[in-house]
Scaffold this motif. Structure first.
Motif, PDB file in Angstrom:
ATOM      1  N   ILE A 124      -4.964   6.872   3.470  1.00 20.44           N
ATOM      2  CA  ILE A 124      -3.990   7.453   4.407  1.00 20.44           C
ATOM      3  C   ILE A 124      -2.979   6.407   4.853  1.00 20.44           C
ATOM      4  O   ILE A 124      -1.768   6.647   4.841  1.00 20.44           O
ATOM      5  N   LEU A 125      -3.459   5.243   5.235  1.00 19.86           N
ATOM      6  CA  LEU A 125      -2.564   4.213   5.761  1.00 19.86           C
ATOM      7  C   LEU A 125      -1.645   3.641   4.690  1.00 19.86           C
ATOM      8  O   LEU A 125      -0.476   3.332   4.965  1.00 19.86           O
ATOM      9  N   GLU A 126      -2.141   3.506   3.472  1.00 19.36           N
ATOM     10  CA  GLU A 126      -1.271   3.014   2.403  1.00 19.36           C
ATOM     11  C   GLU A 126      -0.157   4.019   2.121  1.00 19.36           C
ATOM     12  O   GLU A 126       0.965   3.624   1.797  1.00 19.36           O
ATOM     13  N   GLU A 127      -0.453   5.303   2.255  1.00 24.89           N
ATOM     14  CA  GLU A 127       0.590   6.327   2.103  1.00 24.89           C
ATOM     15  C   GLU A 127       1.611   6.201   3.235  1.00 24.89           C
ATOM     16  O   GLU A 127       2.823   6.285   2.997  1.00 24.89           O
ATOM     17  N   VAL A 128       1.154   5.994   4.446  1.00 24.88           N
ATOM     18  CA  VAL A 128       2.059   5.815   5.585  1.00 24.88           C
ATOM     19  C   VAL A 128       2.953   4.598   5.356  1.00 24.88           C
ATOM     20  O   VAL A 128       4.161   4.630   5.645  1.00 24.88           O
ATOM     21  N   LEU A 129       2.397   3.541   4.820  1.00 26.81           N
ATOM     22  CA  LEU A 129       3.148   2.298   4.613  1.00 26.81           C
ATOM     23  C   LEU A 129       4.193   2.408   3.495  1.00 26.81           C
ATOM     24  O   LEU A 129       5.065   1.546   3.388  1.00 26.81           O
ATOM     25  N   ARG A 130       4.139   3.449   2.694  1.00 28.48           N
ATOM     26  CA  ARG A 130       5.168   3.672   1.664  1.00 28.48           C
ATOM     27  C   ARG A 130       6.484   4.141   2.286  1.00 28.48           C
ATOM     28  O   ARG A 130       7.523   4.109   1.642  1.00 28.48           O
ATOM     29  N   ASN A 131       6.420   4.573   3.525  1.00 28.07           N
ATOM     30  CA  ASN A 131       7.596   5.062   4.245  1.00 28.07           C
ATOM     31  C   ASN A 131       8.503   3.876   4.575  1.00 28.07           C
ATOM     32  O   ASN A 131       8.184   3.059   5.430  1.00 28.07           O
ATOM     33  N   LYS A 132       9.634   3.797   3.916  1.00 29.16           N
ATOM     34  CA  LYS A 132      10.559   2.664   4.098  1.00 29.16           C
ATOM     35  C   LYS A 132      11.271   2.689   5.453  1.00 29.16           C
ATOM     36  O   LYS A 132      11.852   1.691   5.858  1.00 29.16           O
ATOM     37  N   SER A 133      11.229   3.817   6.155  1.00 30.66           N
ATOM     38  CA  SER A 133      11.885   3.906   7.453  1.00 30.66           C
ATOM     39  C   SER A 133      10.903   3.713   8.618  1.00 30.66           C
ATOM     40  O   SER A 133      11.236   3.969   9.762  1.00 30.66           O
ATOM     41  N   LEU A 134       9.717   3.247   8.316  1.00 29.09           N
ATOM     42  CA  LEU A 134       8.685   3.027   9.327  1.00 29.09           C
ATOM     43  C   LEU A 134       9.148   1.964  10.322  1.00 29.09           C
ATOM     44  O   LEU A 134       9.659   0.915   9.929  1.00 29.09           O
ATOM     45  N   HIS A 135       8.992   2.256  11.603  1.00 24.36           N
ATOM     46  CA  HIS A 135       9.352   1.272  12.632  1.00 24.36           C
ATOM     47  C   HIS A 135       8.454   0.053  12.462  1.00 24.36           C
ATOM     48  O   HIS A 135       7.251   0.182  12.187  1.00 24.36           O
ATOM     49  N   PRO A 136       9.002  -1.156  12.615  1.00 18.92           N
ATOM     50  CA  PRO A 136       8.192  -2.368  12.426  1.00 18.92           C
ATOM     51  C   PRO A 136       6.920  -2.424  13.276  1.00 18.92           C
ATOM     52  O   PRO A 136       5.887  -2.906  12.809  1.00 18.92           O
ATOM     53  N   ALA A 137       6.964  -1.925  14.499  1.00 17.19           N
ATOM     54  CA  ALA A 137       5.757  -1.935  15.346  1.00 17.19           C
ATOM     55  C   ALA A 137       4.689  -1.018  14.755  1.00 17.19           C
ATOM     56  O   ALA A 137       3.495  -1.341  14.761  1.00 17.19           O
ATOM     57  N   ASN A 138       5.108   0.134  14.227  1.00 17.75           N
ATOM     58  CA  ASN A 138       4.158   1.039  13.572  1.00 17.75           C
ATOM     59  C   ASN A 138       3.661   0.442  12.265  1.00 17.75           C
ATOM     60  O   ASN A 138       2.489   0.592  11.916  1.00 17.75           O
ATOM     61  N   GLY A 139       4.546  -0.247  11.539  1.00 18.89           N
ATOM     62  CA  GLY A 139       4.134  -0.930  10.302  1.00 18.89           C
ATOM     63  C   GLY A 139       3.092  -1.994  10.592  1.00 18.89           C
ATOM     64  O   GLY A 139       2.104  -2.129   9.858  1.00 18.89           O
ATOM     65  N   TYR A 140       3.297  -2.729  11.670  1.00  9.46           N
ATOM     66  CA  TYR A 140       2.329  -3.754  12.084  1.00  9.46           C
ATOM     67  C   TYR A 140       0.962  -3.115  12.325  1.00  9.46           C
ATOM     68  O   TYR A 140      -0.058  -3.565  11.803  1.00  9.46           O
ATOM     69  N   SER A 141       0.961  -2.053  13.108  1.00  9.51           N
ATOM     70  CA  SER A 141      -0.288  -1.369  13.445  1.00  9.51           C
ATOM     71  C   SER A 141      -0.982  -0.823  12.199  1.00  9.51           C
ATOM     72  O   SER A 141      -2.195  -0.972  12.029  1.00  9.51           O
ATOM     73  N   ALA A 142      -0.213  -0.189  11.313  1.00  8.59           N
ATOM     74  CA  ALA A 142      -0.791   0.371  10.087  1.00  8.59           C
ATOM     75  C   ALA A 142      -1.375  -0.726   9.199  1.00  8.59           C
ATOM     76  O   ALA A 142      -2.458  -0.564   8.624  1.00  8.59           O
ATOM     77  N   CYS A 143      -0.681  -1.850   9.113  1.00  4.38           N
ATOM     78  CA  CYS A 143      -1.192  -2.968   8.301  1.00  4.38           C
ATOM     79  C   CYS A 143      -2.461  -3.566   8.908  1.00  4.38           C
ATOM     80  O   CYS A 143      -3.397  -3.902   8.178  1.00  4.38           O
ATOM     81  N   MET A 144      -2.484  -3.690  10.220  1.00  3.63           N
ATOM     82  CA  MET A 144      -3.676  -4.230  10.882  1.00  3.63           C
ATOM     83  C   MET A 144      -4.883  -3.323  10.640  1.00  3.63           C
ATOM     84  O   MET A 144      -5.983  -3.806  10.327  1.00  3.63           O
ATOM     85  N   ASP A 145      -4.668  -2.009  10.772  1.00  2.00           N
ATOM     86  CA  ASP A 145      -5.769  -1.067  10.551  1.00  2.00           C
ATOM     87  C   ASP A 145      -6.204  -1.049   9.083  1.00  2.00           C
ATOM     88  O   ASP A 145      -7.392  -0.932   8.787  1.00  2.00           O
ATOM     89  N   THR A 146      -5.249  -1.167   8.175  1.00  3.40           N
ATOM     90  CA  THR A 146      -5.575  -1.200   6.747  1.00  3.40           C
ATOM     91  C   THR A 146      -6.363  -2.467   6.420  1.00  3.40           C
ATOM     92  O   THR A 146      -7.369  -2.414   5.697  1.00  3.40           O
ATOM     93  N   ALA A 147      -5.932  -3.586   6.967  1.00  2.00           N
ATOM     94  CA  ALA A 147      -6.639  -4.851   6.749  1.00  2.00           C
ATOM     95  C   ALA A 147      -8.067  -4.772   7.265  1.00  2.00           C
ATOM     96  O   ALA A 147      -9.015  -5.191   6.586  1.00  2.00           O
ATOM     97  N   SER A 148      -8.224  -4.217   8.447  1.00  5.50           N
ATOM     98  CA  SER A 148      -9.554  -4.059   9.030  1.00  5.50           C
ATOM     99  C   SER A 148     -10.436  -3.182   8.140  1.00  5.50           C
ATOM    100  O   SER A 148     -11.625  -3.472   7.928  1.00  5.50           O
ATOM    101  N   ALA A 149      -9.857  -2.104   7.618  1.00  7.48           N
ATOM    102  CA  ALA A 149     -10.615  -1.214   6.735  1.00  7.48           C
ATOM    103  C   ALA A 149     -11.022  -1.937   5.450  1.00  7.48           C
ATOM    104  O   ALA A 149     -12.144  -1.771   4.965  1.00  7.48           O
ATOM    105  N   TYR A 150     -10.127  -2.751   4.919  1.00  8.23           N
ATOM    106  CA  TYR A 150     -10.484  -3.524   3.718  1.00  8.23           C
ATOM    107  C   TYR A 150     -11.605  -4.516   4.025  1.00  8.23           C
ATOM    108  O   TYR A 150     -12.498  -4.733   3.191  1.00  8.23           O
ATOM    109  N   GLU A 151     -11.584  -5.106   5.209  1.00  3.85           N
ATOM    110  CA  GLU A 151     -12.685  -6.003   5.582  1.00  3.85           C
ATOM    111  C   GLU A 151     -14.000  -5.234   5.633  1.00  3.85           C
ATOM    112  O   GLU A 151     -15.025  -5.727   5.162  1.00  3.85           O
TER     113      GLU A 151
END
Length: 191
Positions: A124-151
């Protein structure tokens, strides 16, 4: 005379829209208050009533459903919150909007944390991150959650990539923003 009548109708329409926005702002404030007090039964009634009323736009309804879903994450009825979020995902919202991002971010959090499925959260989060118009704060949050999930999935290398990407997003935020969690995670996994 025609111009006057047209202007009168326009003014009445603008007044009606302003009143609708004001009533939505008040309702959203009430919903947030109920959520903060963990009054989820009352919150559910208020959200259902608002959504069923037809008075609000789909993005507004989605916003209210997100408030309910977020309030339910850590309670015993978290599946009910997940149901609301899945329903919210079927409502229209601009991919640039916070309502759009919040729906999928909350679904991913519930799947990773409560349902024990970090792999689904990653999808789900990788799909969200494909959105090129994502606000940087939301991109930060999505990346943090994705990283945590990968851990959680036992893939520290992929997690490190996403923590670094989170840091890139965080540096693009125009307002005061704390990137320390990403910096610490990069440092921790780089050793």
């Amino acid at each position: 005379m025609k111009k006057f009548i047209v202007l009168l109708f326009l003014a009445a329409g603008m007044s009606f829209l302003a009143a609708g926005e004001k009533s939505f702002a008040g309702l959203k404030k009430e919903c947030r208050l109920l959520a903060s007090k963990s009054m989820v039964g009352e919150l559910e009634k208020k959200v259902r009533s608002a959504v069923d009323s037809g008075r609000f736009t789909e993005p507004q309804c989605r916003d209210l459903m997100n408030i309910y879903g977020k309030a339910m994450i850590w309670g015993p009825r978290w599946r009910k919150g997940l149901e609301f979020l899945y329903a919210a995902s079927r409502l229209e919202a601009s991919v640039r909007s916070n309502e759009y991002f919040a729906t999928y971010s909350l679904i991913a959090k519930i799947l990773a944390s409560r349902d024990g499925d970090p792999g689904a959260a990653i999808v789900i989060l990788e799909e969200v991150l494909r959105n090129k118009s994502l606000h940087p704060a939301n991109g930060y949050s999505a990346c943090m959650d994705t990283a945590s999930a990968y851990e959680r999935c036992g893939d520290p290398e992929k997690a490190l990539d996403y923590y670094r990407w989170a840091l890139e997003y965080g540096k693009k935020v125009k307002f005061k923003f704390n990137c320390a969690p990403a910096e610490k995670a990069v440092e921790r996994l780089s050793k």
